[in-house]
Design an enzyme around this catalytic site. Sequence first.
Site, PDB file in Angstrom:
ATOM      1  CB  CYS A   1       7.159  -7.667  -5.917  1.00  0.00           C
ATOM      2  SG  CYS A   1       8.188  -6.283  -6.399  1.00  0.00           S
TER       3      CYS A   1
ATOM      4  CB  CYS B   1      10.004  -8.400  -8.199  1.00  0.00           C
ATOM      5  SG  CYS B   1      10.193  -7.584  -6.600  1.00  0.00           S
TER       6      CYS B   1
END
Length: 153
Positions: free
Chosen positions: A54, A57
């Site tokens: 991600c 992230c």
Amino acid sequence: MALVYVIYAAIHEPIVEAGDNAPDFTVTTDAGRAVSLSKFGGKLLVLNFWASWCPPCVEETPSLSAFAQQYADKGVVVLAVSVDKDPEAYRKFVEKYHPSFLTARDLKIHGDYGTFVYPESYVIDASGKVLRKYAEAKNWMNPDLVSDINSLL
């Protein structure tokens, strides 16, 4: 991405929001520490769900690490739970970024919170109430966010 969330929310329960009681959990961190909602040992628990694949992230990790370091002596515990299915991808992420907060990999807890878009973070008080929910990456050192967290201590 927002459309996916809306569709998911319409057909699945529960989705935990600010004001709700947080679902209880117990997870063992990479450091071998068992952490549970009822015994996290802080005034506030920042529960962050993330994945190595991600990009937001990855972007969020440095500021979350700085936040965890700055607030460790103020009774804030940061626990980041990876939803990575691949343990090797998870391990490589942790080795590369050396997060300054508790990390664990678990494939169930995020579902109990209704979290399927990452990153997503919950600020939970010592009684288990969700005070804040952030359904996107945050700069955890942003003055407005820091001020908001300070107001919860």
